[in-house]
Enzyme design. Sequence first.
Site, short mmCIF file in Angstrom:
data_model
loop_
_atom_site.label_atom_id
_atom_site.label_comp_id
_atom_site.label_asym_id
_atom_site.label_seq_id
_atom_site.Cartn_x
_atom_site.Cartn_y
_atom_site.Cartn_z
N GLU A 173 0.82 -1.21 0.00
CA GLU A 173 0.00 0.00 0.00
C GLU A 173 0.86 1.26 0.00
O GLU A 173 0.53 2.24 -0.66
CB GLU A 173 -0.95 0.01 1.21
CG GLU A 173 -2.14 -0.92 1.05
CD GLU A 173 -3.02 -0.55 -0.15
OE1 GLU A 173 -3.06 0.62 -0.53
OE2 GLU A 173 -3.64 -1.46 -0.72
N ASP A 199 -9.25 6.40 -2.41
CA ASP A 199 -8.11 6.94 -3.15
C ASP A 199 -8.65 7.48 -4.47
O ASP A 199 -9.87 7.54 -4.68
CB ASP A 199 -7.03 5.85 -3.36
CG ASP A 199 -7.50 4.74 -4.28
OD1 ASP A 199 -8.71 4.69 -4.63
OD2 ASP A 199 -6.67 3.88 -4.66
N TYR A 244 -6.72 6.46 4.55
CA TYR A 244 -6.83 5.50 3.45
C TYR A 244 -5.99 4.25 3.74
O TYR A 244 -6.47 3.12 3.63
CB TYR A 244 -6.37 6.13 2.11
CG TYR A 244 -6.08 5.06 1.10
CD1 TYR A 244 -7.12 4.46 0.39
CD2 TYR A 244 -4.77 4.54 0.93
CE1 TYR A 244 -6.88 3.42 -0.48
CE2 TYR A 244 -4.53 3.49 0.06
CZ TYR A 244 -5.59 2.93 -0.64
OH TYR A 244 -5.35 1.88 -1.49
#
Length: 383
Positions: A54, A155, A137
């Site tokens: 990520e 996102d 996020y």
Amino acid sequence: MLFAFCYGHISLSPMSRDRQCSQLASSLLSWFAANARDLPWRRTRDPYAIWVSEIMLQQTQVKTVIPYYDRWMRKLPTIEALAKAHPDKIHKLWEGLGYYTRVRNMQKAAQQIIAEHDGKFPQTFDAVLAFPGVGRYTAGAICSIAFNQPTPILDGNVIRVLTRVYGIKTDPREKQTNAQIWHLAGLLVNEAALPRPETLCFASRASHLNQSLMELGALLCTPRSPNCTACPVQKLCVAQKERRQDQLPNLAKREAVTKRRCIAFVVERDGKYLVRQRPEGVVNAHLWEFPNAETGARVCDPQHTTAKGWGLSITASKPLRTIIHSITRYRITLEAWRAEPAAASAKLPGHWLTPKQLDQLAFTSAHKKILAHLGAPFSKSAH
Ligand code: SF4
């Protein structure tokens, strides 16, 4: 309390909203089950590996990230390995991905996990959110993908999908609209996480719902020319119904590009090159580079003026290489010139290193291109 939900121009009663949410979640999950790409970080539920992926995927495309991710997981397969790694090693593994604060924050967080969580990745959203470099996020992505928790994510891809599906006309960067889209993302992932008797694979529904939104944005609901005919939610999509795909999301125009010009110097002595490490607290801190400086746009012969400031003199009539690259809103032209010390006795700031030593260090992307231009052994990667 009964109230209506407004998305762009449409108002939905709670019952319609719930039905729409349920249809969306179910269509997205079915589509994801059949169409998800086989990506290395999708073959694991290890929160460390998902966290690494990520952070790497921020601002970077999947195809670029894959080799970086594979290499990272080979060299630093555990939280402990990351916590103990030498800073040069983590920068070298990140070299080319940019935004190097990310990698330093990851190491700080790994050290925090060792010190405060007994080396085990915490499983609560708030604990993950408390790590340096982890925002709402990323914490949502880790908790949903690794632990199947119904934590929403938002996102660029998800914003595009949701603003189009719900026909949201206002700028998603505005506070109120942004909160509205987070809310919708939350409704969807919570809907997916509801236990249902007909659902076999309950253990991954929150994880898959979030990933399906990202995947749809990456594969079909693209910024230009979305492939609506193949889209699993086309019947529910307001933008598709009203042919407004190219108007949504309604993002305000970004700041205009600013041009900048820099000069770098390749100085060689006895087979060694003069380089320096960027200091703490500046952009690309800790990375290595050739001596360089920014020049004003109107400076006459900027290479000579800048070289003088470094105690150098230019030894060529044209640049070795010109590199044009962008950082945020800046478009930077970097000219690399061969140079030598202006006086034999001059003491120049920096380190004199052999090509082999340079190959072990992490350079900024632009200066890495200068290294590559100098030829073997620079052109070989040390990874
Ligand atoms: S129908 Fe088209 S615009 Fe709507 S979500 Fe699907 S791909 Fe995007």
